[in-house]
Design an enzyme around this catalytic site. Structure first.
Site, PDB file in Angstrom:
ATOM      1  N   ARG A  54      40.664  41.853  25.574  1.00 34.93           N
ATOM      2  CA  ARG A  54      41.021  43.003  24.747  1.00 34.93           C
ATOM      3  C   ARG A  54      42.140  43.759  25.462  1.00 34.93           C
ATOM      4  NH1 ARG A  54      35.251  43.038  24.877  1.00 34.93           N
ATOM      5  NH2 ARG A  54      34.305  42.686  22.823  1.00 34.93           N
ATOM      6  N   LYS A  65      33.081  46.053  25.809  1.00 30.64           N
ATOM      7  CA  LYS A  65      32.384  47.050  24.998  1.00 30.64           C
ATOM      8  C   LYS A  65      30.937  47.190  25.464  1.00 30.64           C
ATOM      9  CE  LYS A  65      35.138  46.587  20.776  1.00 30.64           C
ATOM     10  NZ  LYS A  65      35.127  46.252  19.333  1.00 30.64           N
ATOM     11  N   HIS A 119      45.485  41.807  19.829  1.00 29.64           N
ATOM     12  CA  HIS A 119      44.277  41.226  19.263  1.00 29.64           C
ATOM     13  C   HIS A 119      44.570  39.904  18.555  1.00 29.64           C
ATOM     14  CE1 HIS A 119      40.274  42.762  19.645  1.00 29.64           C
ATOM     15  NE2 HIS A 119      39.922  42.270  18.475  1.00 29.64           N
ATOM     16  N   ARG A 145      44.077  37.442  21.192  1.00 31.72           N
ATOM     17  CA  ARG A 145      42.637  37.270  21.435  1.00 31.72           C
ATOM     18  C   ARG A 145      42.037  36.348  20.368  1.00 31.72           C
ATOM     19  NH1 ARG A 145      37.919  39.472  23.775  1.00 31.72           N
ATOM     20  NH2 ARG A 145      36.269  40.087  22.312  1.00 31.72           N
ATOM     21  N   HIS A 202      31.148  38.854  23.320  1.00 26.96           N
ATOM     22  CA  HIS A 202      30.428  39.330  22.144  1.00 26.96           C
ATOM     23  C   HIS A 202      28.933  39.432  22.448  1.00 26.96           C
ATOM     24  CE1 HIS A 202      33.744  37.816  19.171  1.00 26.96           C
ATOM     25  NE2 HIS A 202      34.025  38.986  19.697  1.00 26.96           N
ATOM     26  N   TYR A 216      34.883  32.918  13.662  1.00 24.22           N
ATOM     27  CA  TYR A 216      35.891  31.938  14.070  1.00 24.22           C
ATOM     28  C   TYR A 216      35.580  30.548  13.548  1.00 24.22           C
ATOM     29  CZ  TYR A 216      37.694  35.654  16.959  1.00 24.22           C
ATOM     30  OH  TYR A 216      38.215  36.853  17.368  1.00 24.22           O
TER      31      TYR A 216
END
Length: 312
Positions: A153, A183, A254, A257, A280, A289
């Protein structure tokens, strides 16, 4: 902004309430106005007063909006407006119950992330701007290579330090790893590919050359004045670089990414590995994806298979 003058007095009173007492933003008030206009028009078309509406009518309104192609998020915003109006109307003693309570907007599929094709991603990563300042060129090339190599990120990239410490992330060039905090404070370690390692070595050789011997900034990527680079600056530099590289679209971090995730999945088919690499928390976030990968395969099939399309 939509005109509220044609609304029934109760609806106008509610708009006045959210404007003056709840102090909602003008843009939100405009959305509420549009939503109440729609509610009033649909109620009139169905032969009902707004304050007499019941859950079955609201459900039919939602179904009709969805059938007309109204996006689920727009319907959700209007439902929130209607729910707020009827809740407020109950406080005024105008209705006994809120007919919108428990009614939800139709689910809409999440848009597919935008990813570059392999050739376009390699074209961007390998681009060299011979006319640029060598110091800035080395930095921008290293940032681009690292974003695509490790799927970081932009905030994770900007917070990288040159060594382990109290920061949010750091580069271990000898081990070929970046350690980042994503995150939710989740830490992960991601491999750095050989081209990215080479670009980082070139950048590290030049990094301190503009500053005096007392300069001790820990940030891996810095601006012209020696301070840590900001995510906004990374966005700007990458956008400019993608245009200079001749890509047909402006690229932001992004996109790299998404490209990293898509290309790793296409090559390996290992969704769990991609989940770990991206950081994630839930596999469902990574599963988008698989849709992107299938879209790529479907396009290849359409273009290559002699029986993919019916003859016109």
């Amino acid at each position: 902004m939509p005109d509220a003058d044609a609304l029934e007095p109760q609806l106008q009173a509610y708009l006045q309430h959210v404007t003056s007492e709840r102090r909602l933003a003008p843009r939100t008030v405009a959305i509420y106005t549009e939503g109440l206009q729609q509610l009033q028009a649909m109620a009139a078309q169905a032969g009902h007063e707004v304050l007499a509406l019941q859950p079955p009518q609201i459900r039919r309104f939602v179904a009709a909006l969805h059938a007309k192609g109204r996006h689920g998020r727009s319907i959700a915003l209007w439902l929130s407006c209607w729910r707020g109006f009827f809740k407020w109307a109950a406080w005024q003693g105008w209705v006994e119950r809120n007919p919108v309570e428990g009614i939800r907007a139709p689910k809409t599929s999440k848009p597919l992330p935008k990813a570059l094709g392999v050739d376009a991603a390699v074209q961007l990563a390998a681009f060299v701007n011979a006319a640029a300042d060598p110091w800035e060129e080395a930095r921008d090339a290293a940032m681009t290579e690292l974003l695509y190599s490790s799927g970081l990120r932009v905030s994770e990239l900007a917070h990288l330090d040159v060594q382990a410490g109290a920061g949010l992330g750091w580069l271990d060039l000898q081990a070929g790893l970046v350690h980042v905090t994503g995150k939710g404070g989740k830490r992960r370690s991601v491999p750095v590919g050989a081209p990215a390692k080479a670009a980082l070595q070139r950048w590290l050789a030049l990094r301190a050359s503009r500053f005096g011997v007392q300069w001790a900034e820990l940030a891996l990527f810095v601006g012209a004045r020696g301070a840590r680079i900001t995510p906004q600056m990374v966005w700007l530099r990458l956008r400019q670089r993608s245009q200079q590289a001749g890509l047909p679209v402006a690229v932001h971090p992004h996109v790299l990414r998404h490209s990293f995730a898509s290309h790793v999945l296409q090559s390996s088919g290992d969704l769990r590995a991609v989940q770990e690499l991206l950081g994630h928390a839930n596999i469902s976030t990574t599963q988008i994806y698989t849709r992107l990968d299938f879209q790529h395969l479907a396009q290849a099939y359409e273009q290559a298979h002699p029986r993919a399309r019916k003859k016109s």
